[in-house]
Structures are given as structure tokens and as C-alpha cells.
Design an enzyme around this catalytic site. Structure first.
Site, PDB file in Angstrom:
ATOM      1  N   GLU A 136      18.344 -66.385 -68.046  1.00 37.12           N
ATOM      2  CA  GLU A 136      18.071 -65.560 -66.867  1.00 37.12           C
ATOM      3  C   GLU A 136      19.338 -64.788 -66.500  1.00 37.12           C
ATOM      4  OE1 GLU A 136      17.021 -68.331 -63.799  1.00 37.12           O
ATOM      5  OE2 GLU A 136      18.932 -69.376 -63.888  1.00 37.12           O
ATOM      6  N   ASP A 141      24.961 -66.326 -57.214  1.00 38.72           N
ATOM      7  CA  ASP A 141      24.526 -65.282 -58.148  1.00 38.72           C
ATOM      8  C   ASP A 141      25.354 -64.007 -57.998  1.00 38.72           C
ATOM      9  OD1 ASP A 141      22.436 -67.072 -58.818  1.00 38.72           O
ATOM     10  OD2 ASP A 141      21.216 -66.282 -57.184  1.00 38.72           O
TER      11      ASP A 141
END
Length: 543
Positions: free
Chosen positions: A215, A46
Site C-alpha cells: 500500500e 502516513d
């Protein structure tokens, strides 16, 4: 840890690249003004990045690892060094004294504004937090809770031209009961708290054909247009989308700008758009590589005549890019050198290297590890759990890809039966090689725990008498499929001897596997024993 007399850092880039390639499992910089992907071949999941002056800074999610939120620095987006952690201890919320697999620090955002770094990070069980620092090396402020609540994930701020501060975030369906949508919140002027209670859903993936698991948004403004870069489709099969609007509240148009296409790079998405000092556009993203975790790729990016960005290669010109496997490096300051996050550690200093992390937070005042004169001493603290996956005092680092050999020396000094220590590969399963003290003395063992949970047990697959003095050299060879072959050599022996069977490393909960060391005791002792490790070496496999 680099010696001040390490003269290879004075070599030209090509020479350094040649040395590093021989010593390290993976080097992205090819020494000829090109690079190969991934630029970070380990679990830096991420990723988000920001440029400040001529330097780039990157952070990533760390879940239950302590310390958390690593800070990496680069001069060219290809060569990265690890300089700090924004969370020295996971003590912003209770409960991390024990491993909390899959919980903790999820996808963060890193920004630089008003002369300091701002790092927003989510914990899906507690809310969205903020820590800041004037210098990326720290110190970082103690995190404050910006929005409390369950299921809030993946925050990213934006300071608008009129001085208002905004934040966009996603939702974890497992906690909130909703997902696949992005919510806008207005923050206080200092960015430390939300000033609206519910926020506004500005992008609803359920209303977009084919969208699922929307997301990881990243918020930007280019000219008079608001941009949200966000992945969708899931970690392993997903893609990168971009949304744009003239009003911050929408409506937003969408386009898929990066997908796997005809390449072997699955799920290329979730990362950071960065603009170099010379005006080049680049995009950093991850790819899920199972036990090796979410590795980081770097894609060239350009703006099309229709106003949309495209990432990677776009051979058919349809605006949907594909990842590149190699590319010319970004323009960088002259003298930029090959650099790698640390992996090997000779324990020459007084502190652990930045690559190390605990599976849980050490209790205040506990001396789990002592580093001195080239030796790491791990105390065999008492813990009743028989499952090493639930043991907080496992000291580990990211599994290096794409293949590596990890070697360390151990000297085991037990004081009571039930003490053990060794070299471990840890994910959803684990395997370890080391020494265990029994009632009749110490022995070498190789143990495996499949599907490591309460319904399964660790099994010893190999055992042998302990070498004299409890000293041995432990090794694990990891191949490109994350298959691990453990071996041992007693001090004075001529060669390593393979033990047990090949162990298939598995990813953990949202993370790759990790490799490291541990010492523990199943029975309390008046004076606990310990294990001393001298040099932890990570290198490329031999010919």
C-alpha cells in the site's frame, strides 16, 4: 502561541535547543548539528513531504479529525512548524457531524507542480480527492472527487515529461474486497479526473514472495526510470520496498531497502523521498508507537552503484538498510532555528491554535468554542450520547511523546443537572477528570470508559465535592508507556492530589490517543452552561 517579545528565538541553535529540551517532551535537534529520531514524536501518520525552493512541506493522514490534512514547514527536515490545514472542515463528504473512527482522510500525497501545491487524499468509503493551493498556508481549494468508489486508497500523482498525468493508488480490502496491489490510472491534463475507467494493476503483491498489505505508494521519476516507493508487511511489522521500471506500466523490479533489522524501530516504512538543494537524499517514514501514534523518523538515503537506493545504515552492505537513531543533520541555510509543532496554548489570541481538532465537524453557525483574553470557553452543548468517544465536541490534540505533563485550569459554570466538563485522554478507551453538575450540586469526578462501545459503560472511580466557584487545576502525567496519572489541585491549595487509578492510554482506530478538553450536557437547558479553560500547558516531566 509565541509572543513577539519572545527573545529566545534570537538565541543560537544550541541555546534554543537547551531551552526547548527543558520545556518540551521531545526535541529532535540536539543543537550540535545532529538530530535524534523520531523528528516528530506524535501521531503525524502516513507522512508525505515535498521540497519547494529551500523549504520542505509535510502532510499526514487525519482520519475523522476536523480540521484535516495538516501542513507543516521545515528548513532542515528536523525542525517543523505547523502552518495550516488543507481541510478546514471535513465537509467534502457527508456524515462527519458525528465521529467516524477509522474513516475519513487516509494517506495523502503532497506535490508541487506548475507553481502550486497539489494534495491528493483518499477516503476509502467515497474515493480519491484533490485540493490545491498556490501558497501552502492557504487558501486551499474545495476538494474535487478525482475517482469515485469504495476501497481506493493512498493516491500519488506523477507528471511525466511528455505532459501526461498519472496516478498510482492502493486498495483497502475491507471496502473493495481486494488488496496488496497497486493500480495505475491516467488523469486529465488538469489532474482533476481519471480518464480511464478501470486502471491497470502494475504491481501485484500476491505474486511477490512474502508480500502482504502492499500500500502507500509514492511515485517518482529519476532520469528515464520510474520509481514507486511503497511499504508492505503491515503497520507494526512491515518494511519499505522500492520498485523500478523503464516503462510506466512495468514490469517493475522490487527490492526491500529499509527494515527493522537489529534496531528497536518496528515497521519502518511509508513516507517520502526528499532531495535537498545541495543534492542530499533523505527519507521520512513512520513507526507505530501504539498510544503515541505513528511517529515520524528521518533516514539518510543514498544510491548504490547497482542503481538501487538504500535508507538508514547498511553495515553489511546488502542493500537492506536499518533505521538510525541519531545522525548528522541535513545541510540547511545558516540561521535555521529549533522549531516544534505547537502543543501548549495560552489562548491569547482570538482563535484556537492549529494543534487542536474536533472529533466531529461542528454544525454550521455553532459556537462550540470561544477564545478571548487568555480563556477558552466551551459551551455545554446538549448531546444524548453517554459515550464521550461518540461526542463530536471533544477538542483534542495528539498525545505528546515520549512522556509529558499536561496541565490546565478550569472554571465550571453549569446551568442544569447533567452538564459536565473536564480534561480527557481519548483513544479506544478514555478517562477524564473534571466537574459534573448533579441534582444536588456539582462535584469533582474521575471517570473511565474501557473498550468504549455500546456494550460498555463509563464508570466513576473517584469523586469529591466541587471546589468553591467550580475552579480547579487539572493535570495528567503521561509516562513513556502511555500510562496516565490524573491529579487535581483546588485554587489556593499547596499541592496536586492524585485521583482514581492509573489509566493505560490506548490507540484509537488507526490513530494514537489524544488529549484535550470537552464540555457537554446530557439534558437540554434553556441557557446552556459552560466551562472556561485558561492555559493548556504541555511540558516535559520534572526530575
Amino acid at each position: 502561541m509565541r509572543s513577539p517579545l519572545d527573545l529566545r528565538w534570537l538565541l543560537p541553535s544550541a541555546a534554543v535547543a537547551s531551552w526547548a529540551a527543558a520545556a518540551s517532551p521531545w526535541v529532535a535537534d540536539q543543537g550540535d548539528c545532529t538530530y535524534r529520531n523520531p523528528v516528530l514524536f506524535a501521531d503525524w501518520s502516513d507522512p508525505d513531504a515535498v521540497r519547494v525552493g529551500e523549504d520542505y512541506y509535510l502532510t499526514s493522514s487525519t482520519f475523522n479529525q476536523s480540521p484535516g490534512l495538516p501542513i507543516l514547514r521545515s528548513r532542515d527536515l528536523v525542525n517543523w512548524t505547523l502552518v495550516a490545514h488543507a481541510l478546514p472542515r471535513l465537509d467534502y463528504a457527508p456524515g462527519f457531524e458525528r465521529p467516524q473512527h477509522g474513516k475519513g482522510v487516509w494517506a495523502p500525497s503532497l506535490r508541487h507542480h506548475a507553481g502550486k501545491f497539489w494534495l491528493y487524499f483518499p477516503d476509502p468509503d467515497h474515493g480519491i480527492f484533490l485540493t490545491t493551493a498556490v501558497d501552502a498556508d492557504g487558501p486551499w481549494t474545495r476538494p474535487v472527487c478525482v475517482i469515485a468508489g469504495r476501497g481506493l486508497i493512498d493516491p500519488c500523482p506523477l507528471w511525466d515529461d511528455d505532459g501526461r498525468v498519472w496516478l498510482v493508488h492502493g486498495w483497502a480490502r475491507s471496502r473493495a474486497g481486494i488488496g496488496n496491489r497497486l493500480t495505475l490510472r491516467e488523469l486529465s491534463a488538469d489532474g482533476s479526473r481519471a480518464i480511464d475507467t478501470d486502471g491497470t494493476v502494475i504491481i501485484d503483491g500476491d505474486k511477490l514472495p512474502g508480500y502482504r498489505t502492499l500500500e502507500g505508494p509514492k511515485f517518482y521519476k529519476r532520469g528515464d526510470t520510474y520509481w514507486i516507493f511503497a511499504p508492505a508487511g503491515g503497520v507494526k511489522e512491515g518494511w519499505q520496498s522500492v520498485f523500478r521500471a523503464k516503462d510506466i506500466r512495468g514490469p517493475y523490479e522490487d527490492r526491500i531497502v529499509l527494515a527493522q533489522g537489529r534496531t528497536p524501530i518496528n515497521g519502518p516504512h511509508q513516507g517520502a523521498w526528499v532531495v535537498t538543494p545541495t543534492g542530499e537524499d533523505w527519507f521520512l517514514h513512520f513507526q507505530d508507537r501504539e498510544a503515541f501514534g505513528r511517529v515520524v523518523h528521518l533516514q539518510p538515503m543514498r544510491w548504490r552503484e547497482d542503481g538501487w537506493p538504500v535508507m538508514g545504515a547498511d553495515p553489511d552492505g546488502d542493500g537492506r538498510g536499518e533505521p538510525v537513531l541519531a545522525e548528522k543533520k541535513p545541510v540547511a541555510r545558516a540561521g535555521t532555528r529549533v522549531a516544534l509543532p505547537p502543543a501548549s496554548d495560552d489562548f491569547a489570541g482570538r482563535e484556537l491554535g492549529l494543534q487542536w481538532g474536533w472529533e466531529g465537524v461542528p454544525p454550521a453557525g455553532a459556537e462550540w468554542a470561544q477564545v478571548q483574553d487568555g480563556v477558552l470557553r466551551l459551551t455545554a452543548l446538549t448531546d444524548a450520547t453517554t459515550n464521550l468517544r461518540d461526542l463530536p465536541q471533544v477538542l483534542a490534540q495528539r498525545l505528546p511523546g515520549p512522556a509529558a505533563v499536561v496541565t490546565t485550569s478550569i472554571r465550571f459554570v453549569p446551568r442544569a443537572a447533567g452538564e459536565e466538563a473536564g480534561l480527557i485522554v481519548l483513544g479506544a478507551d478514555y478517562a477524564w477528570l473534571g466537574l459534573r453538575q448533579g441534582e444536588g450540586g456539582a462535584e469533582l469526578i474521575f471517570a473511565v470508559h474501557r473498550e468504549a462501545g455500546p456494550a460498555t459503560r463509563e464508570r466513576v472511580l473517584w469523586r469529591a465535592p466541587a471546589p468553591a466557584g467550580g475552579a480547579a487545576i487539572l493535570r495528567v502525567a503521561i509516562d513513556a508507556d502511555a500510562r496516565c496519572r490524573f491529579s487535581v489541585r483546588a485554587e489556593g491549595a499547596d499541592a496536586f492530589a492524585d485521583v482514581g487509578e492509573i489509566f493505560q492510554a490506548m490507540p484509537g482506530r488507526w490513530v494514537g490517543a489524544r488529549v484535550g478538553m470537552f464540555a457537554r450536557s446530557l439534558a437540554a437547558a434553556a441557557e446552556p452552561g459552560y466551562a472556561e479553560f485558561s492555559e493548556f500547558r504541555v511540558e516535559a516531566p520534572g526530575p
